[in-house]
Design an enzyme around this catalytic site. Structure first.
Site, PDB file in Angstrom:
ATOM      1  N   PRO A   9     -15.156  -5.170   2.594  1.00  0.00           N
ATOM      2  CA  PRO A   9     -16.373  -5.524   3.332  1.00  0.00           C
ATOM      3  C   PRO A   9     -17.575  -4.699   2.901  1.00  0.00           C
ATOM      4  O   PRO A   9     -18.710  -5.144   3.027  1.00  0.00           O
ATOM      5  CB  PRO A   9     -16.005  -5.233   4.789  1.00  0.00           C
ATOM      6  CG  PRO A   9     -14.938  -4.177   4.705  1.00  0.00           C
ATOM      7  CD  PRO A   9     -14.156  -4.527   3.469  1.00  0.00           C
ATOM      8  N   TYR A  25       0.849  -1.187   0.000  1.00  0.00           N
ATOM      9  CA  TYR A  25       0.000   0.000   0.000  1.00  0.00           C
ATOM     10  C   TYR A  25       0.884   1.235   0.000  1.00  0.00           C
ATOM     11  O   TYR A  25       1.381   1.663   1.022  1.00  0.00           O
ATOM     12  CB  TYR A  25      -0.920   0.011   1.229  1.00  0.00           C
ATOM     13  CG  TYR A  25      -1.870  -1.151   1.333  1.00  0.00           C
ATOM     14  CD1 TYR A  25      -2.143  -1.966   0.242  1.00  0.00           C
ATOM     15  CD2 TYR A  25      -2.506  -1.441   2.534  1.00  0.00           C
ATOM     16  CE1 TYR A  25      -3.012  -3.043   0.346  1.00  0.00           C
ATOM     17  CE2 TYR A  25      -3.392  -2.513   2.649  1.00  0.00           C
ATOM     18  CZ  TYR A  25      -3.632  -3.308   1.553  1.00  0.00           C
ATOM     19  OH  TYR A  25      -4.498  -4.377   1.666  1.00  0.00           O
TER      20      TYR A  25
END
Length: 286
Positions: A211, A66
């Site tokens: 999610p 990231y």
């Protein structure tokens, strides 16, 4: 749900000897566009991390890819190595300027990456170190065994795997005590339900990446709006609340780069869905 009273009220789960709240924070979005380079406003990114901890979030998930390295660096500079927050990171993906995610599970590479992650996170031991994705050019057992060795050497406390099939999870468990699995799972995408079932049977934490997905939420917008209206909650909050109700081993890690959005996500832990609402949501994509 006032921001002044936003606290993480999710149930708890044990990862190794550490007890965490099941609703965590995914730190991928604390980077620049396409998850490359630093964010436009690093101070805001630090505020998000600080506010997450203030709200009772004690599980933060990131990865060396990231940024690359940006998210880990911000976490290390902002939070340091706190005793009351479990910080998880991952290795096994390379990045390029085109934004591709390239699997790389070669043992020597992983051994190099753990050293860079330790340095950026400003810690001597990584709380939870996860193999980001199986690499078709490297035997899966060789990659997993490297994580086992890092654990034996004290560089890693707990080991997790990510983006795995049931077969790969069982293979990993032959080499190491797998603490967590991180696979895609949300209200609309149940493709990893078989992996979740194995996690439930063996008390392995299941961390659903993505999610909450805006496009997926649109698929069930009317139902989410109907239930949300009953609780004065947003579609995203209802989706997160459903994940928390779906299984005791699910550990959602919604991510954001906005402090207010962070609090909205945490407030989902205060939402109590009825059995009927949970059932209707569960049946929505079955």
């Amino acid at each position: 749900m006032s921001s002044e009273t936003t606290t993480n009220e999710s149930d708890t789960f044990e990862i190794g000897d550490t007890t965490i709240h099941r609703l965590g924070f995914g730190a991928m979005r604390l980077c620049g566009e396409e998850i490359i380079g630093p964010p436009e406003d690093e101070e805001t990114a630090r505020e998000v991390l600080e506010r997450a901890v203030d709200c009772g979030v004690d599980f933060v998930d990131t990865a060396d890819s990231y940024g690359p390295g940006v998210s880990e660096r911000l976490i290390g500079e902002t939070l340091g190595d706190p005793d009351d927050v479990l910080v998880a990171t991952k290795a096994g993906l390379l990045r390029n300027r085109e934004g591709e995610w390239l699997a790389h599970g070669e043992p020597d590479y992983i051994r190099n990456q753990v050293l860079t992650s330790l340095d950026r996170l400003r810690t001597d031991t990584i709380d939870l170190y996860q193999f980001h994705r199986p690499d078709s050019d490297t035997p899966y057992e060789d990659s997993v065994q490297t994580f086992t060795e890092l654990q034996d050497e004290g560089l890693v406390d707990q080991v997790g795997v990510s983006n795995v099939s049931v077969e790969q999870l069982e293979t990993a468990r032959e080499h190491v005590d797998v603490a967590t699995v991180q696979n895609r799972f949300n209200l609309d995408d149940r493709s990893n339900a078989d992996v979740l079932e194995v996690c439930e049977e063996n008390d392995i934490g299941f961390i659903p990446w993505a999610p909450i997905d805006g496009d997926d939420l649109d698929e069930h917008g009317d139902l989410l709006d109907e239930i949300g209206d009953e609780h004065d909650s947003t579609r995203r909050q209802v989706g997160l609340a459903w994940l928390l109700e779906r299984s005791d081993v699910i550990l959602p890690i919604p991510g954001t780069s906005d402090p207010d959005h962070l609090e909205s996500n945490v407030a989902a832990s205060q939402l109590s869905l009825s059995d009927d609402e949970v059932q209707r949501l569960t049946e929505a994509s079955e």
